[in-house]
Design an enzyme around this catalytic site. Structure first.
Site, PDB file in Angstrom:
ATOM      1  N   CYS A  45      44.917  32.441  56.480  1.00 26.12           N
ATOM      2  CA  CYS A  45      45.784  31.357  56.398  1.00 26.12           C
ATOM      3  C   CYS A  45      45.867  30.175  57.702  1.00 26.12           C
ATOM      4  O   CYS A  45      44.866  29.830  58.211  1.00 26.12           O
ATOM      5  CB  CYS A  45      47.333  31.961  56.094  1.00 26.12           C
ATOM      6  SG  CYS A  45      48.979  30.799  55.943  1.00 26.12           S
ATOM      7  N   ASP A 102      45.200  27.701  44.792  1.00 27.67           N
ATOM      8  CA  ASP A 102      46.175  27.751  46.071  1.00 27.67           C
ATOM      9  C   ASP A 102      46.671  26.525  46.176  1.00 27.67           C
ATOM     10  O   ASP A 102      46.462  25.329  46.145  1.00 27.67           O
ATOM     11  CB  ASP A 102      45.104  27.700  47.366  1.00 27.67           C
ATOM     12  CG  ASP A 102      45.893  28.058  48.494  1.00 27.67           C
ATOM     13  OD1 ASP A 102      47.117  27.514  48.468  1.00 27.67           O
ATOM     14  OD2 ASP A 102      45.348  28.448  49.620  1.00 27.67           O
ATOM     15  N   HIS A 134      46.497  31.566  47.132  1.00 24.52           N
ATOM     16  CA  HIS A 134      46.658  31.638  48.371  1.00 24.52           C
ATOM     17  C   HIS A 134      47.085  32.883  48.930  1.00 24.52           C
ATOM     18  O   HIS A 134      47.758  33.546  48.189  1.00 24.52           O
ATOM     19  CB  HIS A 134      47.797  30.548  49.087  1.00 24.52           C
ATOM     20  CG  HIS A 134      47.730  30.551  50.611  1.00 24.52           C
ATOM     21  ND1 HIS A 134      46.859  29.721  51.268  1.00 24.52           N
ATOM     22  CD2 HIS A 134      48.583  30.959  51.572  1.00 24.52           C
ATOM     23  CE1 HIS A 134      47.006  29.635  52.542  1.00 24.52           C
ATOM     24  NE2 HIS A 134      48.067  30.471  52.646  1.00 24.52           N
TER      25      HIS A 134
END
Length: 230
Positions: free
Chosen positions: A123, A172, A199
């Site tokens: 991330c 995502d 994600h």
């Protein structure tokens, strides 16, 4: 394998805690683990320990320390909001931001292990791994998991100094696929893989965890690291 928190110091004098997982026997390599927006929480510590169980020295610097020390968040809506605010505060820091902290972690990992060093980030940490690959010294490779922001025009304009592997989820909502495709075209030397996942698909503590994608990405990452650390 054993693990503990130690204190490291960046070149500008900033101190920050770092979770260190040490393998039994001589390390086969060293890995700097770069956190999500949830801090060096139980998941990130578990990631370092899994790498150590495979024979790597793994270190995870606490990259929110410059704006708030000792951050450990979960995955609720409130935690997500808090993590985003902390990330925004770090991104507003002058000049290099937390890159000096990552450099100190790279240097420590090299000195402690006596081996080459690679980085892996998730991330926000994926974005930081990309920046580290493009700007810092001492990395033999970097693996970026769903690096939020790294497909922007500003970030894609950077040029890596070491081999890079990138993992993205096709579904995502935070990183649109067209941006991933543009990034891949701009960087044909970066190994870009897209998974049928959302994600955060690598984190087994999140609802978006996808085991098949996580295992495929893990195998590619470990093979990539073996090549970089050889």
């Amino acid at each position: 394998m054993h693990s503990q928190s130690i204190d490291l110091q960046a070149a500008d004098g900033q101190h920050f805690p770092t979770w260190v997982a040490v393998p039994e026997g001589p390390p086969r390599g060293a890995i700097v683990v770069l956190q999500e927006i949830f801090g060096v929480n139980p998941h990130i510590r578990a990631v370092t320990e899994r790498f150590a169980a495979r024979g790597y020295l793994a270190v995870a610097p606490a990259l929110f320390t410059r704006v708030q020390p000792l951050v450990e968040l979960g995955y609720s809506a409130e935690d997500l909001q808090a993590g985003r605010a902390l990330k925004a505060a770090v991104e507003q820091l002058p000049a290099a931001g937390v890159l000096p902290d990552i450099q100190a972690a790279i240097d420590y990992a090299h000195q402690r292990s006596g081996t080459k060093v690679v980085a892996v980030g998730f991330c926000w940490g994926g974005l930081l791994a990309w920046r580290a690959a493009c700007t810092l010294q001492g990395l033999a490779g970097a693996a970026c998991y769903y690096g939020g922001g790294m497909t922007s025009a500003e970030e894609a304009a950077r040029q890596p100094r070491c081999p890079v592997l990138a993992h993205f989820g096709r579904h995502d909502q935070w990183i649109p696929l067209d941006g991933v495709q543009a990034f891949a075209r701009a960087h044909p030397d970066v190994a870009v893989h897209v998974y049928e996942a959302d994600h955060g698909f690598n984190c087994d503590q999140r609802a978006s965890y996808d085991e098949a994608s996580a295992m495929a990405a893990r195998d590619r990452t470990l093979a990539f690291f073996d090549h970089c650390l050889a």
